[in-house]
Design a protein around this motif. Structure first.
Motif, PDB file in Angstrom:
ATOM      1  N   SER A   1      11.159  27.731 -12.278  1.00 32.51           N
ATOM      2  CA  SER A   1      10.664  27.727 -13.528  1.00 32.51           C
ATOM      3  C   SER A   1       9.327  28.501 -13.627  1.00 32.51           C
ATOM      4  O   SER A   1       8.800  28.856 -14.802  1.00 32.51           O
ATOM      5  N   MET A   2       8.341  28.150 -12.492  1.00 27.59           N
ATOM      6  CA  MET A   2       7.091  28.655 -12.709  1.00 27.59           C
ATOM      7  C   MET A   2       7.161  30.246 -12.379  1.00 27.59           C
ATOM      8  O   MET A   2       6.329  30.990 -12.855  1.00 27.59           O
TER       9      MET A   2
ATOM     10  N   SER B   1      -3.259  28.462  -8.989  1.00 24.48           N
ATOM     11  CA  SER B   1      -3.079  27.118  -8.535  1.00 24.48           C
ATOM     12  C   SER B   1      -3.102  26.280  -9.850  1.00 24.48           C
ATOM     13  O   SER B   1      -3.325  26.567 -10.659  1.00 24.48           O
ATOM     14  N   THR B   2      -2.105  25.109  -9.440  1.00 25.07           N
ATOM     15  CA  THR B   2      -1.863  24.256 -10.566  1.00 25.07           C
ATOM     16  C   THR B   2      -2.657  23.013 -10.623  1.00 25.07           C
ATOM     17  O   THR B   2      -3.185  22.648  -9.374  1.00 25.07           O
TER      18      THR B   2
ATOM     19  N   LEU C   1      -3.946  25.410 -13.294  1.00 28.07           N
ATOM     20  CA  LEU C   1      -3.149  25.622 -14.333  1.00 28.07           C
ATOM     21  C   LEU C   1      -2.267  24.260 -14.678  1.00 28.07           C
ATOM     22  O   LEU C   1      -1.842  23.650 -13.777  1.00 28.07           O
ATOM     23  N   HIS C   2      -2.451  23.741 -15.852  1.00 27.41           N
ATOM     24  CA  HIS C   2      -1.628  22.604 -16.373  1.00 27.41           C
ATOM     25  C   HIS C   2      -0.280  23.093 -16.918  1.00 27.41           C
ATOM     26  O   HIS C   2      -0.578  23.088 -18.238  1.00 27.41           O
ATOM     27  N   LEU C   3       0.864  22.985 -16.469  1.00 27.98           N
ATOM     28  CA  LEU C   3       1.767  23.762 -17.155  1.00 27.98           C
ATOM     29  C   LEU C   3       2.968  22.847 -17.426  1.00 27.98           C
ATOM     30  O   LEU C   3       3.247  21.596 -16.623  1.00 27.98           O
ATOM     31  N   ARG C   4       3.765  23.089 -18.431  1.00 27.81           N
ATOM     32  CA  ARG C   4       4.981  22.057 -18.516  1.00 27.81           C
ATOM     33  C   ARG C   4       6.026  22.881 -17.603  1.00 27.81           C
ATOM     34  O   ARG C   4       6.035  24.102 -17.152  1.00 27.81           O
ATOM     35  N   SER C   5       6.942  22.110 -17.337  1.00 27.31           N
ATOM     36  CA  SER C   5       8.128  22.362 -16.433  1.00 27.31           C
ATOM     37  C   SER C   5       8.703  23.794 -16.497  1.00 27.31           C
ATOM     38  O   SER C   5       9.330  24.432 -15.635  1.00 27.31           O
ATOM     39  N   ALA C   6       8.909  23.874 -17.905  1.00 24.82           N
ATOM     40  CA  ALA C   6       9.853  25.053 -18.278  1.00 24.82           C
ATOM     41  C   ALA C   6       9.148  26.366 -18.438  1.00 24.82           C
ATOM     42  O   ALA C   6       9.763  27.529 -18.937  1.00 24.82           O
TER      43      ALA C   6
END
Length: 117
Positions: free
Chosen positions: A63-64, A51-52, A24-29
Protein backbone atom coordinates in the motif's frame (compact mmCIF):
# COMPACT_ATOMS: atom_id res chain seq x y z
CA UNK A 1 -2.27 14.84 -0.69
CA UNK A 2 0.14 12.38 -2.27
CA UNK A 3 -1.06 13.32 -5.75
CA UNK A 4 -0.62 17.02 -4.90
CA UNK A 5 2.96 16.29 -3.85
CA UNK A 6 3.54 14.34 -7.06
CA UNK A 7 2.22 17.28 -9.08
CA UNK A 8 4.66 19.64 -7.36
CA UNK A 9 7.59 17.32 -8.10
CA UNK A 10 6.55 17.08 -11.75
CA UNK A 11 6.95 20.87 -12.05
CA UNK A 12 10.47 20.60 -10.59
CA UNK A 13 11.82 18.00 -13.01
CA UNK A 14 14.96 19.94 -13.90
CA UNK A 15 15.79 21.62 -10.60
CA UNK A 16 16.19 19.13 -7.75
CA UNK A 17 19.21 16.90 -7.27
CA UNK A 18 18.31 15.61 -3.83
CA UNK A 19 14.99 14.75 -2.16
CA UNK A 20 14.84 13.74 1.50
CA UNK A 21 11.47 13.11 3.09
CA UNK A 22 11.78 11.65 6.55
CA UNK A 23 9.42 10.60 9.31
CA UNK A 24 6.40 10.34 7.02
CA UNK A 25 3.31 9.58 9.05
CA UNK A 26 1.08 7.76 6.58
CA UNK A 27 -2.24 6.02 6.80
CA UNK A 28 -1.98 2.39 5.81
CA UNK A 29 -4.08 2.85 2.65
CA UNK A 30 -1.85 5.57 1.13
CA UNK A 31 0.26 4.70 -1.91
CA UNK A 32 3.38 6.68 -2.74
CA UNK A 33 3.37 5.41 -6.34
CA UNK A 34 2.37 8.79 -7.88
CA UNK A 35 5.36 10.45 -6.20
CA UNK A 36 7.73 7.65 -7.23
CA UNK A 37 6.54 8.06 -10.80
CA UNK A 38 7.23 11.80 -10.66
CA UNK A 39 10.75 11.16 -9.34
CA UNK A 40 11.55 8.85 -12.26
CA UNK A 41 11.19 11.77 -14.66
CA UNK A 42 13.42 14.13 -12.65
CA UNK A 43 16.46 14.41 -14.90
CA UNK A 44 18.85 15.70 -12.22
CA UNK A 45 17.79 13.61 -9.24
CA UNK A 46 20.90 12.05 -7.68
CA UNK A 47 19.79 11.21 -4.13
CA UNK A 48 16.45 10.07 -2.75
CA UNK A 49 15.78 9.29 0.90
CA UNK A 50 12.46 8.20 2.36
CA UNK A 51 11.56 7.05 5.85
CA UNK A 52 8.40 6.71 7.85
CA UNK A 53 7.54 7.93 11.31
CA UNK A 54 8.01 5.22 13.97
CA UNK A 55 4.28 5.26 14.70
CA UNK A 56 3.31 4.54 11.10
CA UNK A 57 1.61 1.17 11.00
CA UNK A 58 1.29 -0.64 7.70
CA UNK A 59 -0.55 -3.92 7.38
CA UNK A 60 0.06 -4.30 3.64
CA UNK A 61 3.50 -3.11 2.53
CA UNK A 62 2.35 -2.76 -1.06
CA UNK A 63 0.00 0.00 0.00
CA UNK A 64 2.99 2.35 0.43
CA UNK A 65 4.75 1.57 -2.84
CA UNK A 66 4.08 -1.13 -5.37
CA UNK A 67 6.66 -3.53 -6.72
CA UNK A 68 6.07 -2.06 -10.19
CA UNK A 69 6.81 1.48 -8.98
CA UNK A 70 10.00 0.35 -7.21
CA UNK A 71 11.13 -1.54 -10.29
CA UNK A 72 10.44 1.44 -12.54
CA UNK A 73 12.30 3.80 -10.21
CA UNK A 74 15.39 1.60 -10.27
CA UNK A 75 15.28 0.72 -13.96
CA UNK A 76 14.10 3.99 -15.52
CA UNK A 77 15.87 6.60 -13.43
CA UNK A 78 19.26 7.06 -15.08
CA UNK A 79 20.63 9.68 -12.67
CA UNK A 80 19.70 8.25 -9.26
CA UNK A 81 22.91 7.29 -7.43
CA UNK A 82 21.87 7.17 -3.77
CA UNK A 83 18.61 5.55 -2.63
CA UNK A 84 17.53 5.28 1.01
CA UNK A 85 14.28 3.52 1.91
CA UNK A 86 14.55 3.28 5.69
CA UNK A 87 11.61 2.08 7.75
CA UNK A 88 9.43 1.89 4.65
CA UNK A 89 7.91 -1.46 5.66
CA UNK A 90 9.43 -3.25 2.66
CA UNK A 91 8.41 -6.89 2.45
CA UNK A 92 10.34 -9.82 0.95
CA UNK A 93 8.71 -9.44 -2.48
CA UNK A 94 9.62 -5.76 -2.65
CA UNK A 95 13.21 -6.52 -1.62
CA UNK A 96 13.39 -9.19 -4.35
CA UNK A 97 12.09 -6.61 -6.83
CA UNK A 98 14.82 -4.20 -5.75
CA UNK A 99 17.47 -6.92 -6.05
CA UNK A 100 16.27 -7.90 -9.52
CA UNK A 101 16.20 -4.29 -10.72
CA UNK A 102 19.77 -3.81 -9.53
CA UNK A 103 20.90 -6.32 -12.16
CA UNK A 104 20.19 -3.75 -14.88
CA UNK A 105 20.89 -0.55 -12.94
CA UNK A 106 24.39 0.78 -13.55
CA UNK A 107 23.86 4.20 -11.95
CA UNK A 108 23.02 3.43 -8.33
CA UNK A 109 26.10 3.50 -6.09
CA UNK A 110 24.44 3.47 -2.65
CA UNK A 111 21.38 1.62 -1.36
CA UNK A 112 20.14 1.76 2.25
CA UNK A 113 17.14 -0.36 3.18
CA UNK A 114 17.81 -0.61 6.91
CA UNK A 115 15.03 -0.84 9.48
CA UNK A 116 12.63 -2.76 7.28
CA UNK A 117 10.99 -5.92 8.63
Amino acid sequence: QVQDLADVFETMQESLEEVRITRLHLRSAVSLDPVLTAWIDMSNLRALALSTHPETKVTDSNSMMSQNALKALLQDSTTLQDLTLRSMHLNDDQCQTIAGALNTNSFLTSLDIRQNP
